[in-house]
Design a protein around this motif. Structure first.
Motif, PDB file in Angstrom:
ATOM      1  N   VAL B  72       0.839  -1.200   0.000  1.00 44.35           N
ATOM      2  CA  VAL B  72       0.000   0.000   0.000  1.00 44.35           C
ATOM      3  C   VAL B  72       0.874   1.249   0.000  1.00 44.35           C
ATOM      4  CG1 VAL B  72      -1.669   1.319   1.368  1.00 44.35           C
ATOM      5  CG2 VAL B  72      -1.978  -1.138   1.076  1.00 44.35           C
ATOM      6  N   ARG B  73       1.953   1.216   0.792  1.00 43.02           N
ATOM      7  CA  ARG B  73       2.837   2.391   0.861  1.00 43.02           C
ATOM      8  C   ARG B  73       3.459   2.711  -0.489  1.00 43.02           C
ATOM      9  NH1 ARG B  73       5.380   1.442   6.951  1.00 43.02           N
ATOM     10  NH2 ARG B  73       3.480   2.088   7.990  1.00 43.02           N
ATOM     11  N   GLY B  74       3.640   1.687  -1.305  1.00 45.39           N
ATOM     12  CA  GLY B  74       4.187   1.916  -2.643  1.00 45.39           C
ATOM     13  C   GLY B  74       3.166   2.513  -3.596  1.00 45.39           C
ATOM     14  N   MET B  75       1.891   2.434  -3.218  1.00 43.98           N
ATOM     15  CA  MET B  75       0.842   2.905  -4.130  1.00 43.98           C
ATOM     16  C   MET B  75       0.269   4.261  -3.749  1.00 43.98           C
ATOM     17  SD  MET B  75      -1.434  -0.329  -5.196  1.00 43.98           S
ATOM     18  CE  MET B  75      -1.352  -1.252  -3.716  1.00 43.98           C
ATOM     19  N   ASP B  96      16.170  13.053  -3.505  1.00 40.47           N
ATOM     20  CA  ASP B  96      16.946  11.844  -3.789  1.00 40.47           C
ATOM     21  C   ASP B  96      16.802  10.839  -2.642  1.00 40.47           C
ATOM     22  OD1 ASP B  96      19.028  10.570  -5.551  1.00 40.47           O
ATOM     23  OD2 ASP B  96      20.077  10.556  -3.628  1.00 40.47           O
ATOM     24  N   PHE B  97      16.795  11.361  -1.419  1.00 46.16           N
ATOM     25  CA  PHE B  97      16.640  10.494  -0.253  1.00 46.16           C
ATOM     26  C   PHE B  97      15.290   9.763  -0.303  1.00 46.16           C
ATOM     27  CE2 PHE B  97      14.686  10.489   4.084  1.00 46.16           C
ATOM     28  CZ  PHE B  97      15.293   9.326   4.532  1.00 46.16           C
ATOM     29  N   PHE B  98      14.238  10.515  -0.565  1.00 42.19           N
ATOM     30  CA  PHE B  98      12.915   9.881  -0.604  1.00 42.19           C
ATOM     31  C   PHE B  98      12.772   8.955  -1.813  1.00 42.19           C
ATOM     32  CE2 PHE B  98      11.762  13.055   2.563  1.00 42.19           C
ATOM     33  CZ  PHE B  98      11.059  12.249   3.445  1.00 42.19           C
ATOM     34  N   ALA B  99      13.411   9.344  -2.917  1.00 42.64           N
ATOM     35  CA  ALA B  99      13.354   8.462  -4.098  1.00 42.64           C
ATOM     36  C   ALA B  99      14.012   7.123  -3.778  1.00 42.64           C
ATOM     37  CB  ALA B  99      14.049   9.131  -5.276  1.00 42.64           C
ATOM     38  N   ALA B 100      15.153   7.185  -3.078  1.00 45.29           N
ATOM     39  CA  ALA B 100      15.834   5.942  -2.678  1.00 45.29           C
ATOM     40  C   ALA B 100      14.969   5.176  -1.683  1.00 45.29           C
ATOM     41  CB  ALA B 100      17.185   6.273  -2.062  1.00 45.29           C
ATOM     42  N   ALA B 101      14.298   5.930  -0.789  1.00 44.02           N
ATOM     43  CA  ALA B 101      13.440   5.280   0.210  1.00 44.02           C
ATOM     44  C   ALA B 101      12.250   4.588  -0.464  1.00 44.02           C
ATOM     45  CB  ALA B 101      12.954   6.299   1.223  1.00 44.02           C
ATOM     46  N   GLN B 110      17.518  10.716 -11.103  1.00 47.66           N
ATOM     47  CA  GLN B 110      17.793  12.087 -11.519  1.00 47.66           C
ATOM     48  C   GLN B 110      16.690  12.627 -12.428  1.00 47.66           C
ATOM     49  OE1 GLN B 110      20.361  13.240  -9.733  1.00 47.66           O
ATOM     50  NE2 GLN B 110      19.304  15.078 -10.385  1.00 47.66           N
ATOM     51  N   THR B 111      16.261  11.814 -13.403  1.00 45.05           N
ATOM     52  CA  THR B 111      15.208  12.233 -14.341  1.00 45.05           C
ATOM     53  C   THR B 111      13.912  12.495 -13.585  1.00 45.05           C
ATOM     54  OG1 THR B 111      16.199  10.492 -15.657  1.00 45.05           O
ATOM     55  CG2 THR B 111      14.289  11.595 -16.606  1.00 45.05           C
ATOM     56  N   ILE B 112      13.579  11.580 -12.678  1.00 45.30           N
ATOM     57  CA  ILE B 112      12.319  11.727 -11.943  1.00 45.30           C
ATOM     58  C   ILE B 112      12.350  12.992 -11.068  1.00 45.30           C
ATOM     59  CG2 ILE B 112      10.906  10.694 -10.107  1.00 45.30           C
ATOM     60  CD1 ILE B 112      11.616   7.954 -11.310  1.00 45.30           C
ATOM     61  N   ILE B 113      13.501  13.221 -10.432  1.00 39.73           N
ATOM     62  CA  ILE B 113      13.620  14.414  -9.575  1.00 39.73           C
ATOM     63  C   ILE B 113      13.435  15.676 -10.417  1.00 39.73           C
ATOM     64  CG2 ILE B 113      15.263  15.771  -8.191  1.00 39.73           C
ATOM     65  CD1 ILE B 113      16.326  13.053  -7.137  1.00 39.73           C
ATOM     66  N   ASP B 114      14.073  15.706 -11.574  1.00 40.15           N
ATOM     67  CA  ASP B 114      13.929  16.870 -12.466  1.00 40.15           C
ATOM     68  C   ASP B 114      12.471  17.056 -12.878  1.00 40.15           C
ATOM     69  OD1 ASP B 114      16.582  17.373 -12.267  1.00 40.15           O
ATOM     70  OD2 ASP B 114      17.146  16.393 -14.148  1.00 40.15           O
ATOM     71  N   ASP B 115      11.798  15.947 -13.162  1.00 38.31           N
ATOM     72  CA  ASP B 115      10.384  16.025 -13.579  1.00 38.31           C
ATOM     73  C   ASP B 115       9.496  16.596 -12.480  1.00 38.31           C
ATOM     74  OD1 ASP B 115      11.054  15.009 -15.973  1.00 38.31           O
ATOM     75  OD2 ASP B 115      10.320  12.972 -15.620  1.00 38.31           O
ATOM     76  N   VAL B 116       9.648  16.079 -11.269  1.00 38.47           N
ATOM     77  CA  VAL B 116       8.764  16.561 -10.197  1.00 38.47           C
ATOM     78  C   VAL B 116       9.103  17.998  -9.799  1.00 38.47           C
ATOM     79  CG1 VAL B 116       8.135  14.299  -9.235  1.00 38.47           C
ATOM     80  CG2 VAL B 116      10.125  15.489  -8.331  1.00 38.47           C
ATOM     81  N   LEU B 117      10.386  18.345  -9.940  1.00 38.24           N
ATOM     82  CA  LEU B 117      10.754  19.737  -9.643  1.00 38.24           C
ATOM     83  C   LEU B 117      10.109  20.678 -10.649  1.00 38.24           C
ATOM     84  CD1 LEU B 117      14.537  19.504  -8.641  1.00 38.24           C
ATOM     85  CD2 LEU B 117      12.651  20.183  -7.190  1.00 38.24           C
ATOM     86  N   THR B 146       5.897  13.590  -2.612  1.00 42.26           N
ATOM     87  CA  THR B 146       4.762  12.674  -2.651  1.00 42.26           C
ATOM     88  C   THR B 146       4.582  12.050  -4.031  1.00 42.26           C
ATOM     89  OG1 THR B 146       3.775  14.139  -1.031  1.00 42.26           O
ATOM     90  CG2 THR B 146       2.307  12.549  -2.031  1.00 42.26           C
ATOM     91  N   LEU B 147       5.037  12.775  -5.061  1.00 45.34           N
ATOM     92  CA  LEU B 147       4.812  12.308  -6.443  1.00 45.34           C
ATOM     93  C   LEU B 147       5.956  11.477  -7.005  1.00 45.34           C
ATOM     94  CD1 LEU B 147       3.396  15.657  -7.823  1.00 45.34           C
ATOM     95  CD2 LEU B 147       2.095  13.576  -7.374  1.00 45.34           C
ATOM     96  N   LEU B 148       7.065  11.412  -6.245  1.00 42.47           N
ATOM     97  CA  LEU B 148       8.283  10.767  -6.764  1.00 42.47           C
ATOM     98  C   LEU B 148       8.067   9.363  -7.319  1.00 42.47           C
ATOM     99  CD1 LEU B 148      10.910  11.758  -4.064  1.00 42.47           C
ATOM    100  CD2 LEU B 148      11.105  12.211  -6.498  1.00 42.47           C
ATOM    101  N   HIS B 149       7.318   8.558  -6.585  1.00 46.87           N
ATOM    102  CA  HIS B 149       7.170   7.149  -6.981  1.00 46.87           C
ATOM    103  C   HIS B 149       5.919   6.922  -7.823  1.00 46.87           C
ATOM    104  CE1 HIS B 149       4.955   7.819  -3.325  1.00 46.87           C
ATOM    105  NE2 HIS B 149       4.359   6.666  -3.383  1.00 46.87           N
ATOM    106  N   ASP B 150       5.393   8.004  -8.378  1.00 52.18           N
ATOM    107  CA  ASP B 150       4.226   7.964  -9.249  1.00 52.18           C
ATOM    108  C   ASP B 150       3.074   7.185  -8.597  1.00 52.18           C
ATOM    109  OD1 ASP B 150       2.717   8.436 -11.460  1.00 52.18           O
ATOM    110  OD2 ASP B 150       3.493   6.732 -12.601  1.00 52.18           O
ATOM    111  N   PRO B 151       2.600   7.672  -7.452  1.00 55.33           N
ATOM    112  CA  PRO B 151       1.552   6.917  -6.737  1.00 55.33           C
ATOM    113  C   PRO B 151       0.213   6.992  -7.454  1.00 55.33           C
ATOM    114  CG  PRO B 151       1.942   9.005  -5.648  1.00 55.33           C
ATOM    115  CD  PRO B 151       2.931   8.929  -6.765  1.00 55.33           C
TER     116      PRO B 151
END
Lengths: 556, 308
Positions: B72-75, B96-101, B110-117, B146-151
């Motif tokens: 659930v946490r992944g979603m 980056d920390f939360f993306a790794a988490a 890096q790409t995802i961080i740039d996108d959400v920024l 909150t959006l990093l992992h594309d929930p």
């Protein structure tokens, strides 16, 4: 989303904490102060040596003495600094997340408790290791003077790293148990200093001749003095670092598992590891405590009373408190205690995450403990003295049978076992009642209160009883039956307790039996009332919730 | 996508949420409205796996939040009402920390961080220390995290609270964009206009009870009870009131200066017939429109105001 091998290895919490810990002036100030303290200590010591040498007060100065003095000074200071710095660095690891309001964000990610706890511990521990490496040039100075060997320096560093890991694990546990950093830091310091004092005191009990022994080796200050000296383990000789290398990581893993289980917002089952490791730790510690023999040495009688009071009481307290601390059920939803007791017969349940099987676990531990105690006493004594007199007895045998013959009767061993078992059951029964009444914390407090009462009150009565010439007959004297240690001592030395009053007409039953039955009855009351409470609550929850409005409508 | 079944949460003797049930389909934006202390945060925290329900079940894409916590946490993407930031860490490092988490592979981070920024308009702040950001920016950063992992499901608890008007508008625009991206969003607020623009479903909660829940349009019709007309005349208002009162299915006719408000008990009234009647009787109609009900009206009508 596929995760690569390298990604699996990395710990985001560790990476972030290491990055932020070394950022800014803070880390370098700590490093500077650490090295500064060591330099000042060495400098002063060197200055004194030089002044003495110049004044010719002591014409015969051997370089190796100076090297030894420097070595002790450097590593004793470092041991003190490790004990002081590690809790300060790590005790706030998880509480700070609560205080900064970042914990919920962290808990909502896909991190598991193992990653969080390991990351927090390692980031602090690696910093302490870095501080320790800063003293390497000073340690090299000792080698230049002589009087100290490379293995001594190596093992001192190695053990300091292990002590830092051990203190750090304590700090992580305190941090996960509490919500405020200040409290966690205070609790960690209290635990660290209690540990340092207790190891010295226990070693003092075990051997007054020398602080060096298996338990003494678990104290960093004692270890540094005797780092390469072998230890006596029954009739064998073992390296001095061995107890530390075995026990410190074992205890650290226990604390870390406990911390993982207590981490908020995670439901992990670490009870198996916690209870299993704790059982192992109890057995290894008992073996180590009784392994040190000093032939021809007798324990003074004044210690007998204290030692016999501490062994059954404090073990029971520790085990019962731990059981409740790892049992999950009472705080969450009503369960049937009777259900636990029936299903608890399954051996697998002994290490499960609930209170079920807990009582089996307690008896198992009591058996392990009593077995280790008695076997080691007999084996140790035979190996060390080969005689049947009281001289040269290892501690537990002397406690169990002061002045008596060496071979404990099988019946006596079973009486001790039954008594300890009854005390354990009573503590867990009343603890379960406390947990059912309010919470697990209340349960633990109740056990603690019972422990203090059953030791302090009869202890005070005992002093009055002895000073009044053992007349007996006062109603307050009955409280002696409440003390497990009176029962334990009476098993080994019945004549001492013949004068104890008893409500029934003679012949009075043995004291251990009265105490054991009293504790069993208390256990039944505790478990019984807890069961009634759980059943009542279960019925209340099962009832459909009807609001007053709905009720009125239904009535109309 | 998100199902709550008979949720109940007790804190000792206090019941924060009572028998709450709701269901969100993919792409729904559900506005959770209620005064402070109504139980919004408790409900969201249960959905976010941070609280265990006393009774009831919550499922995210079929996964029980109490049993399949890690899945659930992944979603879900959870943004709390109050949150802090770490000291001595830069914006990109924080992400980056939360993306790794969230176990996003290193090479994609890096790409995802740039996108959400970019999405949260924080690209220029990439190398700034997090504690130096303004409150609004921190809020946007938290949303970026909150959006990093594309929930699939976003749980946003008071996302615009404590922000100045400009930052509030920016957050609203961001939420609208997320809606267009097809995210299922459960957003809570006690400020009604915040939610009015972009929610297709709403739920009003008071004292832990969900009083009203469902499609915004349906609720509005239900609350209103029938069609309402607002007519402004140039003169002869009394005559108009008399005429309108005689119409069938009229519930009430209210006069306010030159304006007349007519409330019918049904929707089946033709506006043209009413207008024709007025004109035939020689009345000069200046304006003629249906009464618009907004969220605030609904809220005031259905709540009892006990908590606030």
């Amino acid at each position: 989303m596929t995760v690569g091998f390298l990604d699996r290895l990395q710990n985001p919490v560790l990476s972030k904490d290491l990055r932020t810990r070394m950022r800014g002036a803070k880390a370098f100030v700590v490093q500077g102060v650490y090295v500064g303290v060591l330099v000042v200590m060495i400098g002063l010591s060197y200055l004194m040596w030089w002044l003495v040498h110049r004044a010719g007060v002591s014409p015969l100065i051997i370089s190796s003495d100076v090297g030894r003095r420097f070595y002790l000074l450097i590593f004793m200071t470092q041991a003190a600094l490790v004990a002081l710095i590690t809790p300060a660095l790590i005790a706030g690891a998880i509480t700070l997340e609560h205080e900064q309001r970042t914990y919920e964000l962290l808990a909502c990610t896909r991190l598991v408790p193992r990653t969080i706890v390991a990351g927090k511990l390692l980031s602090g521990w690696l910093f302490v290791v870095m501080l320790l490496t800063c003293s390497l040039p000073m340690a090299a100075l000792c080698l230049m003077f002589g009087g100290v060997s490379v293995p001594e320096i190596f093992w001192s560093y190695f053990m300091l790293c292990l002590f830092a890991l051990f203190f750090g694990s304590m700090a992580v546990l305190c941090s996960s148990l509490l919500k405020r950093s200040a409290l966690a830091v205070v609790l960690t310091y209290a635990a660290v200093f209690s540990y340092l004092i207790t190891t010295v005191v226990i070693q003092a009990f075990a051997s007054q001749a020398s602080p060096w022994g298996a338990v003494g080796a678990l104290n960093p200050f004692v270890f540094i003095f005797y780092s390469t000296e072998p230890l006596s383990f029954f009739s064998f000789s073992i390296p001095g670092w061995l107890p530390g290398v075995v026990l410190l990581p074992l205890a650290s893993v226990l604390f870390l598992n406990w911390a993982m289980e207590r981490l908020p917002h995670f439901t992990v089952n670490r009870a198996f590891a916690i209870r299993g490791l704790f059982a192992l730790l109890v057995v290894v510690l008992t073996v180590l405590a009784v392994s040190h023999n000093a032939p021809g040495y007798l324990i003074p009688s004044s210690y007998q009373f204290l030692a016999s009071a501490v062994i059954p009481g404090s073990t029971a307290l520790l085990l019962a408190a731990l059981l409740l601390a790892t049992g999950n059920a009472p705080n969450h939803r009503p369960h049937s205690l009777l259900g636990w007791m029936v299903s608890g017969l399954h051996p697998r349940r002994i290490f499960s995450n609930e209170l079920r099987g807990g009582w089996v676990y307690m008896i198992l531990l009591a058996g392990l403990f009593a077995g280790a105690l008695l076997t080691n006493a007999t084996v140790g004594t035979s190996a060390a003295t080969g005689s049947t007199s009281g001289a040269g007895l290892p501690l537990p045998a002397a406690v169990a049978k002061p002045g008596g013959s060496l071979a404990l009767a099988a019946a006596d061993a079973w009486h001790i076992f039954a008594l300890i078992g009854a005390v354990l059951l009573c503590y867990s029964g009343l603890g379960a009642l406390g947990a059912a009444l309010r919470s697990r914390t209340v349960g633990i407090v109740l056990i603690l209160a019972l422990f203090v009462l059953s030791h302090l009150v009869p202890g005070a009565v005992w002093i009055a009883y002895n000073s009044s010439g053992a007349s007996g007959g006062e109603p307050i004297h009955y409280s002696l039956y409440l003390a497990p240690y009176v029962g334990l001592s009476a098993i080994c030395h019945p004549s001492l307790y013949n004068g104890l009053p008893f409500v029934l007409a003679p012949p009075a039953p043995p004291i251990w039996a009265v105490t054991a039955i009293t504790y069993l009855l208390l256990a039944m009351v505790g478990f019984g009332l807890a069961e009634i409470l759980y059943q009542t609550r279960r019925k209340n929850i099962a009832k459909p919730q009807v609001s007053p409005q709905e009720g009125a409508q239904a009535g109309a | 996508m998100l199902t709550i079944e008979h949720l109940r949460k007790d804190y000792g003797n206090l019941t924060a949420v009572k028998d709450l049930s709701l269901h969100l389909e993919k792409g729904d934006v559900y506005g959770f409205i209620g005064p402070n202390g109504a139980g919004k945060t408790t409900t969201i925290k249960v959905c976010a796996t941070l609280l265990e329900p006393t009774q009831g079940k919550v499922y995210v894409e079929g996964f029980d939040v109490t049993k399949k916590t890690n899945e659930v946490r992944g979603m879900i993407g959870y943004m709390p009402d109050f949150f802090g930031v770490y000291d001595d860490i830069m914006v990109w490092e924080y992400l980056d920390f939360f993306a790794a988490a969230y176990k996003i592979p290193r090479e994609r981070r890096q790409t995802i961080i740039d996108d959400v920024l970019e999405l949260t308009d924080l690209t220029g702040k990439r190398d700034i220390y997090v504690e130096a950001l303004s409150r609004g920016m921190k809020q946007r950063l938290c949303l970026a995290k909150t959006l990093l992992h594309d929930p699939k499901v976003l749980l946003l608890d008071e996302p615009a609270s404590g922000l100045d008007p400009r930052a509030r508008v920016e957050i609203k625009e961001l939420l609208k964009e997320l809606k267009t991206m097809g995210k299922t969003i459960l957003v809570s607020s006690h400020i009604l206009p915040e939610l009015a623009d972009f929610c297709n479903k709403i739920g009003i909660i008071e004292q832990g009870e969900l009083i009203v829940s469902g499609d915004v349009g349906e609720i509005m019709r239900k609350v209103q009870g029938g069609k309402g007309l607002q007519i402004t005349l140039l003169a002869d208002v009394e005559k108009a009131v008399a005429l309108l009162s005689q119409l069938p299915k009229v519930k009430s006719v209210e006069q306010d200066n030159l304006c007349v408000c007519v409330q019918f008990s049904t929707d089946e009234v033709e506006n043209s017939e009413v207008l024709q009647l007025l004109i035939k009787n020689g009345l000069q109609v200046q304006s003629f429109s249906e009464t618009q009900v907004d969220l605030e009206d609904i809220f005031m009508k259905v709540t009892r105001g006990v908590v606030s």
